[in-house]
Design a protein around this motif. Sequence first.
Motif, PDB file in Angstrom:
ATOM      1  N   THR A   1      25.606  31.512  -0.504  1.00 51.70           N
ATOM      2  CA  THR A   1      24.699  30.384  -0.754  1.00 51.70           C
ATOM      3  C   THR A   1      23.269  30.881  -0.926  1.00 51.70           C
ATOM      4  OG1 THR A   1      26.106  28.906   0.545  1.00 51.70           O
ATOM      5  CG2 THR A   1      23.845  28.211   0.182  1.00 51.70           C
ATOM      6  N   LEU A   2      22.881  31.803  -0.064  1.00 53.79           N
ATOM      7  CA  LEU A   2      21.531  32.342  -0.152  1.00 53.79           C
ATOM      8  C   LEU A   2      21.318  33.111  -1.455  1.00 53.79           C
ATOM      9  CD1 LEU A   2      20.911  33.514   3.518  1.00 53.79           C
ATOM     10  CD2 LEU A   2      19.684  31.717   2.271  1.00 53.79           C
ATOM     11  N   ALA A   3      22.420  33.610  -1.995  1.00 53.50           N
ATOM     12  CA  ALA A   3      22.322  34.318  -3.278  1.00 53.50           C
ATOM     13  C   ALA A   3      22.318  33.343  -4.450  1.00 53.50           C
ATOM     14  CB  ALA A   3      23.470  35.308  -3.412  1.00 53.50           C
ATOM     15  N   GLY A   4      22.340  32.041  -4.127  1.00 58.44           N
ATOM     16  CA  GLY A   4      22.243  31.041  -5.183  1.00 58.44           C
ATOM     17  C   GLY A   4      23.568  30.462  -5.629  1.00 58.44           C
ATOM     18  N   ASP A   5      24.623  30.726  -4.859  1.00 61.83           N
ATOM     19  CA  ASP A   5      25.950  30.235  -5.234  1.00 61.83           C
ATOM     20  C   ASP A   5      26.165  28.836  -4.658  1.00 61.83           C
ATOM     21  OD1 ASP A   5      28.611  29.662  -5.581  1.00 61.83           O
ATOM     22  OD2 ASP A   5      29.309  31.680  -5.041  1.00 61.83           O
ATOM     23  N   ARG A   6      26.040  27.842  -5.495  1.00 57.76           N
ATOM     24  CA  ARG A   6      26.165  26.469  -5.019  1.00 57.76           C
ATOM     25  C   ARG A   6      27.595  26.129  -4.622  1.00 57.76           C
ATOM     26  NH1 ARG A   6      21.836  22.628  -7.892  1.00 57.76           N
ATOM     27  NH2 ARG A   6      20.191  24.144  -8.081  1.00 57.76           N
TER      28      ARG A   6
ATOM     29  N   PHE B   1      28.044  26.854  -1.065  1.00 63.77           N
ATOM     30  CA  PHE B   1      27.448  25.797  -0.245  1.00 63.77           C
ATOM     31  C   PHE B   1      28.370  24.581  -0.198  1.00 63.77           C
ATOM     32  CE2 PHE B   1      24.569  22.020  -0.101  1.00 63.77           C
ATOM     33  CZ  PHE B   1      24.213  22.152   1.223  1.00 63.77           C
ATOM     34  N   GLY B   2      28.998  24.292  -1.315  1.00 64.06           N
ATOM     35  CA  GLY B   2      29.941  23.177  -1.365  1.00 64.06           C
ATOM     36  C   GLY B   2      31.099  23.363  -0.412  1.00 64.06           C
TER      37      GLY B   2
ATOM     38  N   VAL C   1      29.853  22.632   3.078  1.00 63.47           N
ATOM     39  CA  VAL C   1      29.684  21.191   3.306  1.00 63.47           C
ATOM     40  C   VAL C   1      31.041  20.534   3.524  1.00 63.47           C
ATOM     41  CG1 VAL C   1      28.909  19.025   2.291  1.00 63.47           C
ATOM     42  CG2 VAL C   1      27.541  21.085   1.985  1.00 63.47           C
ATOM     43  N   GLU C   2      31.987  20.933   2.685  1.00 60.97           N
ATOM     44  CA  GLU C   2      33.329  20.357   2.810  1.00 60.97           C
ATOM     45  C   GLU C   2      33.942  20.719   4.166  1.00 60.97           C
ATOM     46  OE1 GLU C   2      37.544  20.331   0.338  1.00 60.97           O
ATOM     47  OE2 GLU C   2      35.871  21.549  -0.356  1.00 60.97           O
TER      48      GLU C   2
ATOM     49  N   ILE D   1      22.300  18.196   6.694  1.00 62.86           N
ATOM     50  CA  ILE D   1      22.881  19.258   5.865  1.00 62.86           C
ATOM     51  C   ILE D   1      21.834  19.806   4.893  1.00 62.86           C
ATOM     52  CG2 ILE D   1      24.561  19.721   4.047  1.00 62.86           C
ATOM     53  CD1 ILE D   1      26.450  17.763   5.467  1.00 62.86           C
TER      54      ILE D   1
ATOM     55  N   LEU E   1      20.181  23.512   4.597  1.00 58.52           N
ATOM     56  CA  LEU E   1      20.102  24.315   3.371  1.00 58.52           C
ATOM     57  C   LEU E   1      18.703  24.905   3.204  1.00 58.52           C
ATOM     58  CD1 LEU E   1      21.284  25.304   0.713  1.00 58.52           C
ATOM     59  CD2 LEU E   1      20.729  23.089  -0.296  1.00 58.52           C
TER      60      LEU E   1
ATOM     61  N   TRP F   1      16.953  23.808  -2.762  1.00 56.31           N
ATOM     62  CA  TRP F   1      17.464  25.147  -3.032  1.00 56.31           C
ATOM     63  C   TRP F   1      16.370  26.172  -2.803  1.00 56.31           C
ATOM     64  CZ3 TRP F   1      22.249  26.795  -3.332  1.00 56.31           C
ATOM     65  CH2 TRP F   1      23.241  25.818  -3.455  1.00 56.31           C
TER      66      TRP F   1
ATOM     67  N   VAL G   1      16.623  29.162  -2.302  1.00 53.07           N
ATOM     68  CA  VAL G   1      16.847  30.383  -3.082  1.00 53.07           C
ATOM     69  C   VAL G   1      16.208  30.239  -4.456  1.00 53.07           C
ATOM     70  CG1 VAL G   1      18.613  31.779  -4.189  1.00 53.07           C
ATOM     71  CG2 VAL G   1      18.978  30.913  -1.890  1.00 53.07           C
TER      72      VAL G   1
END
Lengths: 195, 121
Positions: free
Chosen positions: A26-31, A34-35, A38-39, A67, A71, B48, B50
């Motif tokens: 997620t921190l690397a920008g992978d949404r 993150f999903g 959350v799930e 949430i 983030l 975001w 990031v």
Amino acid sequence: MEREPQPPGEVARIAPETDSALVARTLAGDRAAFGVLVERYAASVRRVARAVLGDPDDADDAAQDGILAALVKLRHYDPGRPFGPWLMRVVANAATDRRRRRRVRHTEQLDPGLVAGGTTPDVETDRRALGRRLREALAQLPERRRLAVVLFDVEGYSHAEIGRTLGLPEGTVRSEVFHARRALRALLEDWKEEA
Amino acid sequence: MTRDTTPFDHRPDPVLGSALREALAADNDAAFVARVLAQAGRPAEAHWDVLAAWARAGIAAAAVAALIAGILVGRGMSAASSTPTASVDELLAAAAGPSGALVTSPQPPDASVLLVSAEER
């Protein structure tokens, strides 16, 4: 607790990726990562928020706020610690903030079983009545006592984790859980006798 | 449901836990997840971190590029202006003659010199 926490008590699912790995992605920008997080925690954060707020809509708003706040703060999360308690702390704070902000209102919804005029089976009616009674009983407890018993008996976190989550000594958490249980059990016993 | 005899009972109560879980359960987790993800993806929301960090890095890179460009342009202008130019003394020396002497002399000019200079022009 050393285990990589999954939402305790949730139905086991095939989720080979650990929370820390998902956080890193997620921190690397992978949404998508993150999903998945959350799930994974949706049910838990909704329950915790509802334990604080009572009203399900308010609770969902607070859970969402929590949430999203998590983030934003994700860089501050220590990957050496379990993710679940950290997230619960953020969500519980969001719920507490919302409770402080909201104006006093009574939004207790009518029991669908009662609205339906008795078409619901008796078992279902009893189940709903018990749920409503428990929520009312929870609402009468001090907030931290409410959170302590929900995090312990529902979400399955340890006293130490709950202590870190709520910023309380472990012994205080044990005491809060004990008192909450005693109150809830007394209520349940009364309810059983009435039933 | 088991009853605690001590506040230091560290075992979760499955019956109470189950009842509370059901009492606090909310419907449709999938819809909730979709709602949260939609909110997180809104550009107006700075969720975001990031991406925000990437934006900051981009701005910093642009600033560095602008600085470098400014330095290069400055150097170019400096090089253009550094072509040999005549100093004031050299110009005055080139203006040697009655009028040049008139300008450079510390003494008040003689009237005849002024007339000669005027006639030269």
